[in-house]
Design a protein around this motif. Structure first.
Motif, PDB file in Angstrom:
ATOM      1  N   GLN A 312      87.940  17.777  74.332  1.00  0.00           N
ATOM      2  CA  GLN A 312      87.723  18.018  72.904  1.00  0.00           C
ATOM      3  C   GLN A 312      87.902  19.500  72.575  1.00  0.00           C
ATOM      4  O   GLN A 312      88.502  19.858  71.561  1.00  0.00           O
ATOM      5  N   LEU A 313      87.390  20.358  73.431  1.00  0.00           N
ATOM      6  CA  LEU A 313      87.500  21.805  73.220  1.00  0.00           C
ATOM      7  C   LEU A 313      88.959  22.238  73.227  1.00  0.00           C
ATOM      8  O   LEU A 313      89.400  23.016  72.362  1.00  0.00           O
ATOM      9  N   MET A 314      89.736  21.725  74.158  1.00  0.00           N
ATOM     10  CA  MET A 314      91.145  22.105  74.245  1.00  0.00           C
ATOM     11  C   MET A 314      91.935  21.568  73.059  1.00  0.00           C
ATOM     12  O   MET A 314      92.845  22.228  72.554  1.00  0.00           O
ATOM     13  N   ARG A 315      91.564  20.389  72.596  1.00  0.00           N
ATOM     14  CA  ARG A 315      92.247  19.831  71.426  1.00  0.00           C
ATOM     15  C   ARG A 315      91.947  20.664  70.184  1.00  0.00           C
ATOM     16  O   ARG A 315      92.849  20.965  69.394  1.00  0.00           O
ATOM     17  N   ASN A 316      90.682  21.032  70.022  1.00  0.00           N
ATOM     18  CA  ASN A 316      90.316  21.888  68.890  1.00  0.00           C
ATOM     19  C   ASN A 316      91.045  23.232  68.963  1.00  0.00           C
ATOM     20  O   ASN A 316      91.517  23.755  67.953  1.00  0.00           O
ATOM     21  N   ARG A 317      91.125  23.791  70.153  1.00  0.00           N
ATOM     22  CA  ARG A 317      91.797  25.080  70.361  1.00  0.00           C
ATOM     23  C   ARG A 317      93.261  24.985  69.975  1.00  0.00           C
ATOM     24  O   ARG A 317      93.818  25.869  69.312  1.00  0.00           O
ATOM     25  N   SER A 318      93.907  23.902  70.377  1.00  0.00           N
ATOM     26  CA  SER A 318      95.319  23.717  70.058  1.00  0.00           C
ATOM     27  C   SER A 318      95.533  23.614  68.553  1.00  0.00           C
ATOM     28  O   SER A 318      96.456  24.216  67.998  1.00  0.00           O
ATOM     29  N   GLN A 319      94.659  22.846  67.885  1.00  0.00           N
ATOM     30  CA  GLN A 319      94.811  22.691  66.437  1.00  0.00           C
ATOM     31  C   GLN A 319      94.529  23.987  65.698  1.00  0.00           C
ATOM     32  O   GLN A 319      95.179  24.293  64.700  1.00  0.00           O
ATOM     33  N   ALA A 320      93.553  24.759  66.188  1.00  0.00           N
ATOM     34  CA  ALA A 320      93.203  26.001  65.505  1.00  0.00           C
ATOM     35  C   ALA A 320      94.346  27.004  65.507  1.00  0.00           C
ATOM     36  O   ALA A 320      94.463  27.835  64.608  1.00  0.00           O
ATOM     37  N   PHE A 321      95.219  26.913  66.524  1.00  0.00           N
ATOM     38  CA  PHE A 321      96.339  27.849  66.615  1.00  0.00           C
ATOM     39  C   PHE A 321      97.678  27.151  66.398  1.00  0.00           C
ATOM     40  O   PHE A 321      98.705  27.567  66.908  1.00  0.00           O
ATOM     41  N   GLY A 322      97.650  26.080  65.651  1.00  0.00           N
ATOM     42  CA  GLY A 322      98.888  25.423  65.249  1.00  0.00           C
ATOM     43  C   GLY A 322      99.590  24.661  66.347  1.00  0.00           C
ATOM     44  O   GLY A 322     100.754  24.292  66.203  1.00  0.00           O
ATOM     45  N   GLY A 323      98.922  24.413  67.444  1.00  0.00           N
ATOM     46  CA  GLY A 323      99.498  23.624  68.526  1.00  0.00           C
ATOM     47  C   GLY A 323     100.461  24.377  69.419  1.00  0.00           C
ATOM     48  O   GLY A 323     100.959  23.821  70.402  1.00  0.00           O
ATOM     49  N   ALA A 324     100.750  25.639  69.102  1.00  0.00           N
ATOM     50  CA  ALA A 324     101.735  26.407  69.878  1.00  0.00           C
ATOM     51  C   ALA A 324     101.033  27.345  70.844  1.00  0.00           C
ATOM     52  O   ALA A 324     101.141  28.564  70.752  1.00  0.00           O
ATOM     53  N   ILE A 325     100.292  26.782  71.799  1.00  0.00           N
ATOM     54  CA  ILE A 325      99.560  27.592  72.764  1.00  0.00           C
ATOM     55  C   ILE A 325     100.224  27.459  74.133  1.00  0.00           C
ATOM     56  O   ILE A 325     100.392  26.358  74.653  1.00  0.00           O
ATOM     57  N   THR A 326     100.625  28.593  74.678  1.00  0.00           N
ATOM     58  CA  THR A 326     101.206  28.591  76.020  1.00  0.00           C
ATOM     59  C   THR A 326     100.222  29.146  77.044  1.00  0.00           C
ATOM     60  O   THR A 326     100.361  28.898  78.238  1.00  0.00           O
ATOM     61  N   GLN A 327      99.220  29.887  76.552  1.00  0.00           N
ATOM     62  CA  GLN A 327      98.254  30.488  77.452  1.00  0.00           C
ATOM     63  C   GLN A 327      97.160  29.483  77.784  1.00  0.00           C
ATOM     64  O   GLN A 327      96.547  28.890  76.887  1.00  0.00           O
ATOM     65  N   PRO A 328      96.887  29.225  79.055  1.00  0.00           N
ATOM     66  CA  PRO A 328      95.863  28.242  79.411  1.00  0.00           C
ATOM     67  C   PRO A 328      94.458  28.735  79.089  1.00  0.00           C
ATOM     68  O   PRO A 328      94.227  29.939  78.920  1.00  0.00           O
ATOM     69  N   LEU A 329      93.552  27.806  78.995  1.00  0.00           N
ATOM     70  CA  LEU A 329      92.140  28.136  78.823  1.00  0.00           C
ATOM     71  C   LEU A 329      91.571  28.444  80.208  1.00  0.00           C
ATOM     72  O   LEU A 329      91.429  27.563  81.043  1.00  0.00           O
ATOM     73  N   ARG A 330      91.256  29.711  80.446  1.00  0.00           N
ATOM     74  CA  ARG A 330      90.868  30.134  81.792  1.00  0.00           C
ATOM     75  C   ARG A 330      89.359  30.056  82.035  1.00  0.00           C
ATOM     76  O   ARG A 330      88.921  29.688  83.124  1.00  0.00           O
ATOM     77  N   ASN A 331      88.564  30.411  81.021  1.00  0.00           N
ATOM     78  CA  ASN A 331      87.121  30.500  81.230  1.00  0.00           C
ATOM     79  C   ASN A 331      86.365  29.842  80.080  1.00  0.00           C
ATOM     80  O   ASN A 331      86.744  29.997  78.906  1.00  0.00           O
ATOM     81  N   VAL A 332      85.313  29.129  80.422  1.00  0.00           N
ATOM     82  CA  VAL A 332      84.406  28.553  79.434  1.00  0.00           C
ATOM     83  C   VAL A 332      82.991  28.979  79.810  1.00  0.00           C
ATOM     84  O   VAL A 332      82.569  28.829  80.963  1.00  0.00           O
ATOM     85  N   TYR A 333      82.264  29.529  78.838  1.00  0.00           N
ATOM     86  CA  TYR A 333      80.906  30.001  79.073  1.00  0.00           C
ATOM     87  C   TYR A 333      79.923  28.980  78.499  1.00  0.00           C
ATOM     88  O   TYR A 333      79.836  28.805  77.285  1.00  0.00           O
ATOM     89  N   MET A 334      79.223  28.303  79.393  1.00  0.00           N
ATOM     90  CA  MET A 334      78.237  27.294  78.996  1.00  0.00           C
ATOM     91  C   MET A 334      76.883  27.957  78.861  1.00  0.00           C
ATOM     92  O   MET A 334      76.325  28.488  79.839  1.00  0.00           O
TER      93      MET A 334
END
Length: 396
Positions: A312-334
């Motif tokens: 869900q987080l990655m989907r939201n991230r993709s939509q927030a930046f127009g779906g054109a993300i090439t940089q991976p999600l490296r770190n998540v702080y819980m």
């Protein structure tokens, strides 16, 4: 089976002016001066981290505003529940005075929505929560035939006569069962059949709920009023218990304790599960006799829940930046207050996408100090300090 996404629209996070929160040692960074996409994100528990007894914890609102202003993705990952995601996020938005979208919240029972298709026309028993609010959540998820222990009690109070003191409570929401005699029918072909049992939220009437669940688990094929002849047979797997077509049992939240208004933590859904397992062991012989209670548990700290949250987080991230993300999600702080759920989950989660989850334990909830059972990446006084630590770690 890896959980899929809930079928709901994902809106972009609304941007609001940052009012006061600027991380220590870091200047304010505007979106126009920072076109790069963050390669990190945050996941927040709610109770004990953002709120304490429905009141905002200092620094919580400012922290979320800052992340929204910077377009840094975050998700609210809670073992709480009992309300639909749209209702819960509306309440949070009002309490924190930060506009939030339903796509940023995952409750303990959110993954259950994925089971609605397979059980759409089956009769499911929904346990827990205030009144029949959890029934309403299940119906919004797509379940069509939902009953509660209150429905069963009102149709046949003899199933748990002690609950007569709650009769006026159940009268407010119980739905009639067409043929009350089905509840104590000895003939499986004529009885009330339950196809799945879900504990959506903390039960209110532990006695009734435990009795009904026990009746179903000991029944023949999930039919109330019956008892399986396979129970206790030593030549069968699990000594015959739950080997006669009984329905699957799902719990949404394993937390034994949670942070409420009372100064000491209170028993949560995990407490009810432990009590039920104690009754099950006393009835069947339990693990010492080779009998286990077969169950499915969602929520933190389980791998499937963190996978669901990360997708869900990655989907939201993709939509927030127009779906054109090439940089991976490296770190998540819980960021959480419960070592046994928030910290354990983040520490043991293995991302299929290669993201690394870092656990931050705050002192504003369940954790009261000392050496925690699960050691976090760091301990922070509150959520604002935790966010600052994450931002510095990612050099933002």
């Amino acid at each position: 089976m890896r959980p899929q996404f809930l079928h709901r629209s994902l809106g972009l996070l609304q941007r609001v002016p940052n009012r006061s929160f600027v991380p220590t040692g870091l200047g304010r960074r505007s979106l126009s001066s920072s076109p790069r996409v963050p390669d990190f994100a945050f996941a927040f528990d709610i109770d004990g981290v953002l709120l304490r007894s429905s009141k905002p914890i200092p620094g919580a609102a400012d922290s979320l505003r800052y992340l929204k202003e910077q377009n840094i993705p975050f998700i609210l990952l809670t073992n709480g529940g009992g309300k639909h995601e749209t209702e819960r996020v509306a309440e949070l938005s009002e309490k924190l005075e930060v506009p939030l979208d339903p796509s940023v919240i995952i409750q303990s029972h959110s993954p259950f929505a994925e089971l609605a298709g397979a059980l759409e026309n089956k009769r499911v028993l929904i346990v827990g929560g205030d009144g029949d609010r959890c029934r309403q959540v299940a119906e919004r998820y797509g379940f069509k035939n939902v009953i509660t222990p209150g429905d069963i009690f009102m149709a046949n109070p003899g199933i748990w006569p002690v609950s007569k003191v709650f009769r006026s409570y159940y009268e407010q929401f119980a739905r009639p069962i067409q043929n009350p005699n089905q509840i104590d029918a000895q003939d499986p072909s004529r009885g009330l059949k339950i196809d799945a049992v879900f504990v959506y939220n903390d039960p209110r009437d532990w006695g009734l709920d435990a009795q009904v669940i026990m009746d179903v688990l000991l029944s023949s094929e999930g039919v109330l009023g019956t008892i399986s002849e396979k129970n206790g047979q030593p030549n069968l797997p699990n000594k015959g218990y739950q080997q006669d077509g009984q329905p699957p049992l799902y719990f949404s939240n394993p937390d034994l304790w949670w942070a409420a208004a009372y100064p000491l933590p209170r028993l949560g859904q995990g407490g009810f599960r432990e009590a039920l397992e104690g009754v099950w062991a006393a009835t069947t012989g339990g693990p010492s006799k080779g009998v286990e209670l077969k169950k499915n548990i969602a929520g933190k700290p389980y791998q499937a829940t963190y996978e669901f949250a990360e997708h869900q987080l990655m989907r939201n991230r993709s939509q927030a930046f127009g779906g054109a993300i090439t940089q991976p999600l490296r770190n998540v702080y819980m960021i959480g207050d419960n070592p046994a759920s928030d910290i354990c989950g983040a520490n043991t989660f293995r991302s299929i996408h290669g993201s690394e989850w870092h656990s931050i334990l705050v002192r504003t909830g369940v954790y009261r100090g000392g050496e925690p059972a699960w050691v976090p990446s760091t301990i922070a006084d509150d959520v604002q300090k935790a966010v600052e630590w994450g931002l510095k770690s990612s050099k933002w």
